[in-house]
Design a protein around this motif. Sequence first.
Motif, PDB file in Angstrom:
ATOM      1  N   CYS A   1       0.826  -1.215   0.000  1.00  0.00           N
ATOM      2  CA  CYS A   1       0.000   0.000   0.000  1.00  0.00           C
ATOM      3  C   CYS A   1       0.857   1.262   0.000  1.00  0.00           C
ATOM      4  CB  CYS A   1      -0.937  -0.001   1.204  1.00  0.00           C
ATOM      5  SG  CYS A   1      -2.240  -1.266   1.127  1.00  0.00           S
TER       6      CYS A   1
ATOM      7  N   ARG B   1      -5.508  -2.358  -7.099  1.00  0.00           N
ATOM      8  CA  ARG B   1      -5.015  -1.039  -7.498  1.00  0.00           C
ATOM      9  C   ARG B   1      -5.991  -0.275  -8.386  1.00  0.00           C
ATOM     10  NH1 ARG B   1      -0.084   1.384  -8.146  1.00  0.00           N
ATOM     11  NH2 ARG B   1      -0.856   1.859 -10.244  1.00  0.00           N
TER      12      ARG B   1
ATOM     13  N   GLY C   1       0.997   1.607  -4.131  1.00  0.00           N
ATOM     14  CA  GLY C   1      -0.313   2.181  -4.374  1.00  0.00           C
ATOM     15  C   GLY C   1      -1.481   1.223  -4.292  1.00  0.00           C
ATOM     16  N   TYR C   2      -1.280   0.042  -3.703  1.00  0.00           N
ATOM     17  CA  TYR C   2      -2.405  -0.886  -3.536  1.00  0.00           C
ATOM     18  C   TYR C   2      -3.352  -0.366  -2.454  1.00  0.00           C
ATOM     19  CZ  TYR C   2      -0.862  -4.694  -6.572  1.00  0.00           C
ATOM     20  OH  TYR C   2      -0.539  -5.460  -7.662  1.00  0.00           O
TER      21      TYR C   2
END
Length: 261
Positions: free
Chosen positions: A23, A42, A27-28
């Motif tokens: 994360c 995502r 960017g998850y």
Amino acid sequence: MNVSASTLSLTVADVDASRAFLCTHLGYEVAMADDGFVSLTRGDAAVDVVLLRGGTDVLPPEQRDQRAAGLILALTVTDLAAEEAKLRAAGAPITMPLREEPWGERLFQMTDPNGVVVQLVEWAATADGHPADDESAAMVVITPSTDHVTISPNATMAGLAAPSRGSSELSTWTVTMDAGATGPEHSISREQVWTVTAGALEVTCLGRTEKVAAGQTLILPPGLLRRIHAPEQAEAHVSMPADGVASVPGTEGTRELPWAM
């Protein structure tokens, strides 16, 4: 068969550690979560990831003590050098620096707290997306982008040609310095050619200072300490072999030039 989505399921010792890594650095976002389980997504073409804590009874008995190992989660991205620079600045654990393979693959790797290797990949291609070895693609046109601009306390560097943008041998960029700005003393591992396009620069090397005015070109040999001062507002165009790195007296190791990568 019609595949509508792809998910990679990883069994790890510490679900929260891998969740935080994916994360924070990739960017998850969490789609679902429960004790010992989290599903990450995502919202783009990246594969979804499910993290399962080892020993959980949702797995068949013969799989419960296995751990994710010997695999690489590979994600293809654009502007790989910029992604590496951002991740380095954010403190991501980069365990294999950016490199280019003979077959045109550029990549670097990170390793998460559970030993999962994540590889970011970019394929060498021309501006229209054709492979670099396509005989029909003889030229590459590069459009300047704010993504390739680096602002330091003493100057602004705007990257032009570089390995991440289609050049295989040379890096070029522009430098803008305000009147009175002076860069740090440093050396570069490769020869640089500076053409001043506006104003003037004063460059000190080996105890000698040269003033280079607009329209003049200065050649700086590799490995020599230099300091660059702008007695007035100045701009210059710089070129060097693409693998050049910087060294600063009193510091260990070398520094990459993000605008030239």
